[in-house]
Design an enzyme around this catalytic site. Structure first.
Site, PDB file in Angstrom:
ATOM      1  CD  GLU A 131      -2.764   1.506   2.692  1.00 15.98           C
ATOM      2  OE1 GLU A 131      -3.068   0.148   2.741  1.00 15.98           O
ATOM      3  OE2 GLU A 131      -3.790   2.160   1.692  1.00 15.98           O
TER       4      GLU A 131
ATOM      5  NE  ARG B 111       4.286  -7.930  10.428  1.00 20.18           N
ATOM      6  CZ  ARG B 111       3.319  -7.131  10.184  1.00 20.18           C
ATOM      7  NH1 ARG B 111       2.209  -7.841   8.747  1.00 20.18           N
ATOM      8  NH2 ARG B 111       3.324  -5.663   9.621  1.00 20.18           N
TER       9      ARG B 111
ATOM     10  CE  LYS C  65       3.566   0.158   4.575  1.00 21.84           C
ATOM     11  NZ  LYS C  65       2.385  -0.160   4.688  1.00 21.84           N
TER      12      LYS C  65
END
Ligand code: ATP
Ligand code: MG
Length: 570
Positions: free
Chosen positions: A33, A274, A284
């Site tokens: 994204e 992850r 983020k």
């Protein structure tokens, strides 16, 4: 590079290849994204997605998952592209954008409405939350759940025409409000957002939700294996529900498939753990906060775990790819030691970085028995083990600099550097002895008067013990440089730990130390931006790609020669 280690995802792909499920195709995608810069966690996903495509003669798409324009920007798109290229991967064909499928996604929404599988809900966001229920209690059906197809089509058309304000209505999939999986309780698939989009401008006042857009985008790009992180495991039933509820032939028709409809296979989502690294934050949101609140100097600050930060710090693509491969791909969460990342770059630079000398805290040395009008040129190898890297020339004269930390007037036991009356070897040069210390008013040594032994160039003095070798630079011929000593950004192993009130409380106050007036050997004058060196006895350093100019040469410390944190935490 060694071939990538096997893992459960590679096993699945190999099984699919063996069974002919996708007619030999392997098509993956990396779907960032564009709402921030890529970090080392993303590198794991990139290495996995591009890596498996490479291994099995497949292709990997780069697709921007740009369904939330309020948080996205072209700056992020540009940085993401640059980082992937820097890592050395090539996406297949043109860059894709979920937003370029908005028209098709809208068509598929109409299809769901007509099939009675989606409805316009007019609950306010707060009410909708309340109706959704909790992990332990079922949800309640929206009062609008049984609207007629005609009414839904009309309301959705008016949502699309921009008639309603944000939040007035949403389009929801009609699945099961009693499902134990909250994601299946009639999830929102479209919401009203009057926001300009970086790709589509103000064409759309409604935007699809990620879960809805992602699976359809995968299907349209004929993705075979849709690899994502574990938090999407509970979303997989929704991924499958949407694709299976839509008419397969119309998905095939909308896709870029070149195969006949009967060979068209829906993508399969597979989750992996992850990457988490200690002494690091990876979300983020937090990285953005560090940037916007000025705790670091931008997304590419060399202390950031972003790829652009690591690059500026002096990490190489090879070291990051090696690290990702070592970190492995697993099904369950774990935390990787940041020392492993540091090891990867040390290992790469040890073989590739030329050696050089740079004195970080200069202390002047005058060789009283070296003639003032004399100068000679010493030739030192650029690498102790790799002759192909050539050699460098360093002028040697009466005045030199050594590092202040390499001198103790009264040495502690077993001291191997220079002290009053003792001898030490200058790297690649002569043995010198300190005869006298000149001090300033505070008693700090400002100059050492030494003598050199002309018989000791490249040979050890017979019968004398010279324990230490120190680095040095010539006083006149050296280059002034600025050196930025970077260290870990956080001084707690887990800044996200529940016992920590705010991860920013764990910021290491000593993560950056700027040393100006450092003295480097002359060969470093021409060092190209981003080139890496081992400064002998000090660590690995690189030329800052932005701030370094011929008039002001700036080096960043990439990593120390050894893990200096192990003893602290160990
Ligand atoms: P963050 O949680 O840091 O905001 P994100 O998942 O929202 O990251 P995206 O841009 O959506 O960021 O991520 C693109 C891809 O990278 C996704 O497939 C995501 O699963 C993967 N990814 C993100 N963070 C990690 C990580 N720490 N380890 C492995 N893959 C990751
Ligand atoms: Mg995400």
């Amino acid at each position: 590079m060694t071939p990538p280690a096997s893992n459960f995802i590679r096993h699945i792909i190999e099984q699919d290849l063996a069974s002919g499920k996708h007619k030999g195709r392997v098509q993956t995608r990396f779907p960032p994204e564009p709402n921030g810069y890529l970090h080392i966690g993303h590198a794991k996903s990139i290495c996995l997605n591009f890596g498996v495509a490479e291994s099995y003669d497949g292709q990997c798409n780069l697709r921007f998952d740009d369904t939330n324009p309020a948080k996205e920007s072209q700056e992020f798109i540009n940085s993401i592209k640059a980082d992937i290229e820097w890592l050395g991967f090539h996406w297949s064909g043109d860059i894709r954008y979920a937003s370029s499928y908005f028209e098709a996604l809208h068509e598929f929404a109409l299809q769901l409405i007509r099939a009675g599988k989606a409805y316009v809900c007019s609950l306010s966001p707060d009410e909708a939350r309340e109706y959704r229920g909790t992990l332990t209690s079922p949800g309640r059906e929206s009062p609008n759940r049984n609207r007629s197809v005609e009414e839904n089509l009309d309301l959705f058309a008016r949502m699309r025409a921009g008639e309603f304000p944000d939040g007035a209505h949403s389009l929801r999939a009609k699945i099961d409000m009693a499902s134990p999986n909250i994601n299946m309780r009639d999830p929102v698939i479209y919401r009203i957002r009057h926001v300009v989009h970086h790709q589509t401008g103000n064409t759309w006042p409604i935007y699809p939700m990620y879960d809805y857009a992602h699976c359809i985008s995968d299907a349209m790009e004929c993705i075979t294996h849709s690899l994502c992180t574990l938090e999407f495991e509970d979303h997989r039933p929704l991924y499958d529900w949407i694709l299976q509820t839509l008419d397969k032939d119309s998905l095939h028709a909308a896709s870029n498939s070149t195969q006949p409809a009967e060979d068209y296979v829906l993508p399969r989502q597979i989750e992996f753990a992850r990457l988490n690294i200690n002494y690091t934050v990876m979300s983020k949101r937090k990285l953005k906060e560090l940037v916007t609140e000025g705790y670091v100097n931008g997304w590419d600050d060399p202390r950031m775990p972003t790829l652009s930060g690591l690059r500026r710090r002096g990490y190489t693509p090879e070291s990051i790819r090696n690290f990702c491969d070592r970190a492995g791909v697993a099904r369950s969460e774990g935390v990787v030691d940041v020392a492993m990342l540091e090891h990867s770059i040390r290992e790469h630079l040890d073989t590739t970085a030329p050696r050089a000398m740079c004195v970080l805290r200069p202390l002047k040395v005058t060789l009283s028995n070296y003639p003032a009008d004399q100068q000679e040129t010493l030739v030192l190898p650029c690498h102790p083990k790799d002759e192909s890297m050539g050699s460098r020339e360093i002028p040697f004269a009466r005045e030199l600099y050594i590092d202040a930390s390499d001198f103790e007037e009264v040495p502690p036991p077993k001291y191997k550097r220079l002290s009053l009356g003792a001898e030490v070897r200058l790297r690649g040069g002569y043995v010198i002895r300190c005869d006298e210390v000149v001090k300033d008013a505070n008693g700090t040594p400002v100059e050492l008067i030494c003598s050199y032994d002309p018989a000791t160039l490249g040979v050890n003095p017979e019968g004398r013990k010279v324990a230490g070798v120190i680095h040095w630079v010539p006083a006149d011929a050296s280059v002034d440089v600025e050196v930025r000593i970077y260290d870990r950004l956080f001084n707690k192993e887990n800044p996200d730990d529940k016992s920590v009130a705010d991860y920013k409380d764990c910021l290491n106050p000593d993560s950056l130390q700027v040393l100006s007036g450092c003295k480097a050997e002359p060969s470093l004058r021409m060092a190209a931006p981003e080139s890496g060196f081992q400064f002998e006895r000090e660590g690995y350093f690189c030329v800052d790609r932005y701030d370094s100019t011929p008039d002001r040469i700036v080096f960043n410390r990439t990593v120390t020669l050894r893990d200096s944190w192990a003893k602290i935490s160990g």
